[in-house]
Motif scaffolding. Structure first.
Motif, short mmCIF file in Angstrom:
data_model
loop_
_atom_site.label_atom_id
_atom_site.label_comp_id
_atom_site.label_asym_id
_atom_site.label_seq_id
_atom_site.Cartn_x
_atom_site.Cartn_y
_atom_site.Cartn_z
N ASN B 283 53.76 34.43 47.53
CA ASN B 283 53.86 35.52 48.50
C ASN B 283 53.22 36.82 48.01
O ASN B 283 53.06 37.77 48.77
N LYS B 284 52.85 36.85 46.73
CA LYS B 284 52.21 38.06 46.20
C LYS B 284 50.74 38.13 46.56
O LYS B 284 50.09 39.15 46.38
N ILE B 285 50.19 37.00 47.02
CA ILE B 285 48.76 37.00 47.38
C ILE B 285 48.60 37.79 48.68
O ILE B 285 49.36 37.58 49.64
N ASP B 286 47.63 38.68 48.72
CA ASP B 286 47.40 39.50 49.91
C ASP B 286 47.26 38.66 51.17
O ASP B 286 47.82 38.97 52.22
N ALA B 287 46.48 37.57 51.04
CA ALA B 287 46.24 36.72 52.20
C ALA B 287 47.55 36.19 52.76
O ALA B 287 47.74 36.11 53.98
N VAL B 288 48.48 35.82 51.87
CA VAL B 288 49.76 35.28 52.32
C VAL B 288 50.61 36.39 52.93
O VAL B 288 51.18 36.24 54.02
N ALA B 289 50.67 37.54 52.25
CA ALA B 289 51.49 38.65 52.72
C ALA B 289 51.04 39.12 54.11
O ALA B 289 51.86 39.47 54.96
N ASN B 290 49.71 39.10 54.35
CA ASN B 290 49.19 39.57 55.63
C ASN B 290 48.98 38.45 56.64
O ASN B 290 48.31 38.64 57.65
N LYS B 291 49.51 37.28 56.32
CA LYS B 291 49.38 36.11 57.21
C LYS B 291 47.93 35.81 57.53
O LYS B 291 47.53 35.67 58.69
N LYS B 292 47.12 35.77 56.51
CA LYS B 292 45.70 35.45 56.70
C LYS B 292 45.35 34.16 55.95
O LYS B 292 44.32 34.06 55.28
N VAL B 293 46.23 33.18 56.05
CA VAL B 293 45.94 31.87 55.47
C VAL B 293 45.66 30.92 56.62
O VAL B 293 46.52 30.73 57.49
N PHE B 294 44.47 30.36 56.65
CA PHE B 294 44.09 29.49 57.76
C PHE B 294 43.75 28.10 57.25
O PHE B 294 43.18 27.95 56.17
#
Lengths: 332, 323
Positions: B283-294
């Motif tokens: 959850n520390k990854i920016d992509a995960v925190a900002n819901k940008k994992v596709f």
């Protein structure tokens, strides 16, 4: 009256001829016998290429590699006095595999003849290491085998490292490591043939030494053999035979273990009989493995190395069980 | 014994020396075969008698007439033919037509599978009686001599290609099949589509990481890899900056590179990411925190590697990140 030995030799030879013919006849594209006959009379028809440029060299490579691997195995089993010895056990195929994988992973754009050269160099590198680590092969045979296994393990680890490091390119390397006859051509035949033609008679002519060496060093020495020198020369012979074959067809180790065992169970321990029979059985195994691998999921192929292990392993287990049973009945 | 030992020693040295010498000798004599590989020239001509001349990755290919029975040995080659409206008679598809993108498959109506892309079935290739075989410089080098006995080869570097290289390969194929003008037109269309996709993206000032994920690991595609090079072309930043094309990352390394967007190409349903999601580091990854994992199709993003594939990638990206 023909004796048992002549019969097994003849049977193995006939099987080789039959398998060769079937290999040329059957495949992803079927070529009827009539057309094969026509292509043999050099009437270029549409099957000419398949028969002459694809299947015939493939059959020839299978036979030559089968001979080299199994005779190499016979020599190693006798000299090391270890029924588990094979080109695998002295680290040879692993050394070849490591350098081959290094070429595939690190120099993917290298010209295609690098691969067999690297494999051959790897086989001899493993042998050179064995010489260095066993005081030039003067240690007892059991120790030689153990050192060989250690060398093989080190090379195997190196190959694994390369595979883990380059996860995307592994298909090419795994195909080579499994051992395959795909795409082998006349060039491969002409590379293998002179080696086999020279080394096979050399191996056969050493039969008396092999007959003595398979017992123990004392017997050999008392019969006037320079044990260490003969052992070195014979292992070198085995390395050359198996190394050149591995460089041509990839790390097919199992043939070198299995064919000598089958031959030994049929022809007994005398090498003047054992070597020709093992050579023919090795060729049979390679032909059968390659043939099945070609047709089983056509148009794709199962590498011959996998097929020889699949058909060979159950027979090997049967052989070992039977041997044990025979031994126990003898004792009783 | 000692004298024998000495002899043995020199013998070992001799073997090693011999190996070295043969290895060196071989490299020297065959160097010229390698040099043209760098040359991916574009000069071609269609002469009056209808013959076609084109420069491929190994040299000049001359075809006496426009090829009609073509075999493709990689997905991207079939992709190229599909855009040009040319039907291959045979294609290496790993014996699984589902590996072609739907759009490509719908255009390839009637081809024969020649099996694996790594070990294509040469017997089947020969029985199809092709007049052109499009092969890869790396994957098929072991059998080029044999294949040359069947038909002229067009040798292209697809295995190590990035996006720009793919575009060059595309034009070479177009010229070889006698459709230079169509190819040029389709390429302009492609460039327009990509430019359009770019304009639909608000900002490309993002660290975007594409990665293949399987149960065993997370394999980033850096900008040396095809997918990564395409994202770089769109203007995104590659967060891994690795000299390898497909570096494997641990969760800790991934957190450190901290991509703002992740495109995952799973090879199967359960992957290592399912385990990582339970880890608070994830959850520390920016992509995960900002819901940008596709999650995207590996088939479209990594296997296809052609114009159609790249356009699909562009539209996936616009759908995920666009306005």
């Amino acid at each position: 009256m023909m004796n048992k030995n002549a019969i097994s030799l003849l049977a193995a030879f006939l099987l080789m001829i039959i398998l060769s013919v079937v290999s040329i006849r059957v495949g992803a594209v079927s070529v009827p016998f009539k057309e094969i006959w026509l292509t043999l009379q050099t009437q270029p028809n549409k099957s000419f290429f398949i028969v002459h440029e694809l299947r015939m060299p493939r059959v020839a490579v299978a036979i030559l590699a089968g001979i080299g691997l199994s005779v190499g195995g016979v020599i190693l089993q006798s000299v090391l006095r270890n029924p588990l010895a094979s080109p695998d056990v002295i680290g040879l195929t692993k050394g070849a595999g490591f350098l081959a994988a290094a070429v595939l992973f690190l120099f993917p754009a290298s010209p295609s003849y690098w691969l067999p050269l690297a494999a051959l160099a790897g086989a001899f590198l493993a042998f050179a290491l064995l010489l260095l680590l066993t005081r030039r092969l003067t240690l007892p045979p059991a120790t030689l085998a153990l050192v060989g296994i250690a060398i093989g393990a080190a090379f195997g680890a190196g190959t694994q490292y390369l595979i883990v490091k380059h996860p995307r390119d592994i298909s090419l390397a795994l195909l080579w490591l499994a051992g395959s006859l795909w795409g082998r051509n006349w060039h491969d035949v002409w590379t293998l043939l002179p080696w086999i033609v020279i080394l096979l008679p050399a191996a056969w002519l050493s039969f008396s030494k092999l007959n003595v060496l398979q017992f123990n060093d004392m017997t050999g020495a008392s019969l006037g053999l320079n044990i260490f020198r003969e052992r070195f020369l014979l292992i070198l012979l085995a390395v050359a035979l198996a190394g050149i074959c591995v460089s041509a067809v990839g790390a097919i180790g199992f043939v070198g273990l299995l064919a000598p065992h089958i031959a030994r169970s049929l022809a007994g321990p005398r090498h003047q009989r054992l070597i020709p029979l093992a050579a023919l059985i090795g060729a049979d195994l390679m032909l059968l493995g390659d043939f099945l691998g070609r047709i089983i999921i056509a148009p794709r192929e199962v590498p011959a190395g996998i097929m020889t292990a699949v058909i060979g392993a159950p027979y090997f287990v049967y052989l070992l069980r039977r041997e044990r049973r025979m031994r126990s009945t003898k004792q009783a | 014994m000692p004298r024998f030992m000495k002899r043995l020693n020199s013998f070992t040295a001799l073997i090693l020396l011999l190996l070295l010498v043969t290895a060196c000798g071989q490299t020297g004599s065959n160097n010229q075969a390698e040099t043209p590989a760098a040359n991916t020239g574009t000069e071609t001509s269609k002469s009056a008698d209808g013959s076609i001349t084109v420069e491929d990755a190994t040299g000049t290919v001359t075809l006496t007439k426009r090829p009609e029975r073509i075999i493709t040995m990689e997905f991207s080659f079939a992709d190229a033919l599909a855009t040009l409206g040319v039907q291959p008679v045979g294609a290496a598809d790993d014996d699984d037509p589902a590996l072609f993108m739907d759009e490509v498959k719908s255009k390839l109506t009637n081809y024969t599978s020649v099996g694996s892309r790594y070990e294509p079935n040469i017997e089947v290739i020969s029985s199809l009686q092709p007049d052109l075989i499009i092969v890869d410089l790396v994957k098929h080098k072991e059998v080029m001599e044999q294949l040359k006995g069947i038909a002229p080869l067009l040798v292209l570097d697809d295995y190590q290609a990035d996006y720009e290289q793919m575009l060059k390969n595309y034009m070479i194929i177009a010229k070889a099949v006698g459709k230079k003008a169509e190819g040029q037109k389709r390429l302009e269309e492609h460039e327009a589509k990509i430019a359009d996709a770019k304009s639909k993206l608000q900002s490309t000032d993002l660290k975007v990481l594409p990665a293949v994920v399987n149960p065993k690991g997370f394999f980033a595609h850096s900008d040396h890899a095809y997918t990564g090079s395409f994202l770089a072309k769109l203007g995104f930043t590659d967060p891994v900056k690795d000299e390898n094309s497909y570096p494997q990352l641990t969760l800790e390394q991934l957190v450190e590179t901290n991509p703002q967007v992740l495109f995952l190409m799973p090879t199967e349903k359960e992957t290592i990411v399912n385990q990582w999601e339970a880890n608070s580091l994830w959850n520390k990854i920016d992509a995960v925190a900002n819901k940008k994992v596709f999650t995207v199709e590996r088939r479209d993003w990594s296997l296809a590697r052609g114009l159609i594939g790249s356009e699909k990638m562009a539209s996936d990206i616009v759908n995920s990140l666009g306005k």
